[in-house]
Design a protein around this motif. Structure first.
Motif, PDB file in Angstrom:
ATOM      1  N   PHE A   9       0.824  -1.258  -0.057  1.00 45.07           N
ATOM      2  CA  PHE A   9      -0.146  -0.043   0.059  1.00 45.07           C
ATOM      3  C   PHE A   9       0.895   1.480   0.015  1.00 45.07           C
ATOM      4  CE2 PHE A   9      -2.584  -3.100   1.997  1.00 45.07           C
ATOM      5  CZ  PHE A   9      -4.009  -2.873   1.441  1.00 45.07           C
ATOM      6  N   GLU A  11       1.604   5.312   1.170  1.00 45.65           N
ATOM      7  CA  GLU A  11       1.490   6.004   2.437  1.00 45.65           C
ATOM      8  C   GLU A  11       0.195   6.957   2.673  1.00 45.65           C
ATOM      9  OE1 GLU A  11       3.260   5.270   5.119  1.00 45.65           O
ATOM     10  OE2 GLU A  11       5.006   4.458   4.415  1.00 45.65           O
ATOM     11  N   HIS A  12      -0.408   6.672   3.790  1.00 46.31           N
ATOM     12  CA  HIS A  12      -1.575   7.715   4.050  1.00 46.31           C
ATOM     13  C   HIS A  12      -1.616   7.882   5.361  1.00 46.31           C
ATOM     14  CE1 HIS A  12      -5.415   9.581   4.416  1.00 46.31           C
ATOM     15  NE2 HIS A  12      -5.498   9.607   3.009  1.00 46.31           N
ATOM     16  N   GLN A  15      -5.117   6.659   6.978  1.00 46.97           N
ATOM     17  CA  GLN A  15      -5.564   5.213   6.442  1.00 46.97           C
ATOM     18  C   GLN A  15      -4.480   4.216   6.852  1.00 46.97           C
ATOM     19  OE1 GLN A  15      -6.449   5.320   2.234  1.00 46.97           O
ATOM     20  NE2 GLN A  15      -8.007   7.125   2.517  1.00 46.97           N
ATOM     21  N   ARG A  16      -3.161   4.480   6.682  1.00 45.72           N
ATOM     22  CA  ARG A  16      -2.255   3.182   7.074  1.00 45.72           C
ATOM     23  C   ARG A  16      -2.381   2.765   8.399  1.00 45.72           C
ATOM     24  NH1 ARG A  16       4.448   3.302   6.643  1.00 45.72           N
ATOM     25  NH2 ARG A  16       4.761   1.156   7.911  1.00 45.72           N
ATOM     26  N   ILE A  19      -5.513   0.397   8.246  1.00 47.24           N
ATOM     27  CA  ILE A  19      -5.248  -0.679   7.387  1.00 47.24           C
ATOM     28  C   ILE A  19      -4.393  -1.950   8.212  1.00 47.24           C
ATOM     29  CG2 ILE A  19      -4.152  -1.842   5.487  1.00 47.24           C
ATOM     30  CD1 ILE A  19      -4.980   0.870   3.961  1.00 47.24           C
ATOM     31  N   GLU A  20      -3.306  -1.291   8.714  1.00 48.77           N
ATOM     32  CA  GLU A  20      -2.346  -2.217   9.494  1.00 48.77           C
ATOM     33  C   GLU A  20      -3.151  -2.788  10.781  1.00 48.77           C
ATOM     34  OE1 GLU A  20       1.972  -0.601   9.562  1.00 48.77           O
ATOM     35  OE2 GLU A  20       0.801   0.745  10.489  1.00 48.77           O
ATOM     36  N   SER A  31       2.885  -4.742   3.171  1.00 44.95           N
ATOM     37  CA  SER A  31       3.958  -3.502   3.418  1.00 44.95           C
ATOM     38  C   SER A  31       3.349  -2.366   2.953  1.00 44.95           C
ATOM     39  CB  SER A  31       5.170  -3.694   2.602  1.00 44.95           C
ATOM     40  OG  SER A  31       5.895  -5.170   2.788  1.00 44.95           O
ATOM     41  N   PHE A  32       4.018  -1.071   3.378  1.00 42.63           N
ATOM     42  CA  PHE A  32       3.777   0.328   2.886  1.00 42.63           C
ATOM     43  C   PHE A  32       4.883   0.940   2.499  1.00 42.63           C
ATOM     44  CE2 PHE A  32       0.761  -1.276   6.254  1.00 42.63           C
ATOM     45  CZ  PHE A  32      -0.555  -0.749   5.920  1.00 42.63           C
ATOM     46  N   LEU A  49      -2.580   4.837  -2.248  1.00 47.68           N
ATOM     47  CA  LEU A  49      -3.760   5.617  -1.554  1.00 47.68           C
ATOM     48  C   LEU A  49      -3.805   7.081  -1.591  1.00 47.68           C
ATOM     49  CD1 LEU A  49      -2.693   3.806   1.830  1.00 47.68           C
ATOM     50  CD2 LEU A  49      -4.495   3.166   0.309  1.00 47.68           C
ATOM     51  N   VAL A 237     -11.640   1.266   3.948  1.00 44.58           N
ATOM     52  CA  VAL A 237     -10.825   0.573   4.994  1.00 44.58           C
ATOM     53  C   VAL A 237     -11.488  -0.495   5.854  1.00 44.58           C
ATOM     54  CG1 VAL A 237      -8.973   0.959   7.078  1.00 44.58           C
ATOM     55  CG2 VAL A 237      -8.996   2.404   5.177  1.00 44.58           C
TER      56      VAL A 237
END
Length: 252
Positions: A9, A11-12, A15-16, A19-20, A31-32, A49, A237
């Motif tokens: 994904f 980077e945000h 949202q990151r 999502i994690e 991964s991001f 994203l 998400v």
């Protein structure tokens, strides 16, 4: 494809972490990363994203299919709210577009919108003369009354919808603007049926491929499209596992 698909994904800031927290790590190897410097070769799926990540994500298809994102012209079309409205009208969807108004309109209530911006930025509800104010690079559009605003997430690949998710946002009052300045008082799963055919027809007419979300209201049971975001929307998400599984199945 590996036994546990590898997904990267973009980077945000908000949202990151969500999502994690929600992704099924036993099912997906996630991964991001900053897409500009990423090596996509080890990954089975690339999910940008932010719009700035799209160009790099498109390049992930150079040797095999890892990402389905809309082409640059469609992203520009959707990102410019005025251009998008005009294009819908040209394509025969004028009946679902809130009327575009002259800049000096006094047809209250109406909305002044910046042509670009996310999450309600640059949008002002003008209820009367005392509310009006200039919006840089903005335009005027008829307001659609109703406390409920809908978001329909769609993934279209090879001309077919492969995933969908719809929510109803209860804004508490008819002329609220959803965004940083106007939070919903309730978010509920919704039936997309009243707007489904229209939204799918818009994607068909524009040739849109990839992930998007329509924002719309219903007026006398008919959809009024507020905008089309050509990206992974925040409320997606909550079903990120379903979305990722559908995306992998569609490109596998």
């Amino acid at each position: 494809m590996t036994a546990r698909p590898r997904i990267i994904f973009g980077e945000h800031a908000t949202q990151r972490p969500a999502i994690e927290r929600l992704i099924d790590h036993a099912r997906f190897d996630v991964s991001f990363g900053a897409f500009a410097d990423a090596d996509f070769a080890p990954f089975d799926l690339v999910v940008p994203l932010r719009l700035e990540e799209f160009a790099a994500a498109r390049a992930a298809n150079a040797d095999r299919r890892r990402a389905v994102v809309p082409d640059a012209a469609l992203v520009e079309l959707c990102d410019d709210k005025l251009l998008f409205n005009r294009r819908l009208i040209e394509l025969g969807f004028g009946d679902v577009v809130p009327a575009l108004l002259p800049d000096d309109t006094d047809a209250y209530p109406f909305v002044r919108k910046a042509r670009r911006g996310d999450f309600g930025a640059g949008i002002r509800m003008v209820r009367g003369p005392g509310d009006d104010a200039a919006v840089p690079d903005g335009f005027a559009q008829a307001a659609v009354a109703g406390a409920d605003e809908y978001v329909l997430h769609l993934l279209r690949i090879d001309g077919a919808v492969r995933y969908s998710l719809c929510y109803r946002y209860d804004m508490g009052e008819p002329l609220a603007i959803r965004g940083e300045a106007g939070a919903a008082i309730g978010i509920h799963p919704a039936d997309p049926e009243p707007a489904w055919a229209t939204c799918v027809a818009v994607l068909d007419a524009t040739g849109f491929e990839g992930t998007c979300c329509f924002n719309y209201k219903l007026e006398d049971g008919r959809p009024r499209i507020l905008e089309l975001n050509p990206r992974f929307g925040g409320s997606l998400v909550g079903d990120v596992n379903g979305y990722v599984a559908a995306h992998l199945a569609a490109i596998g």
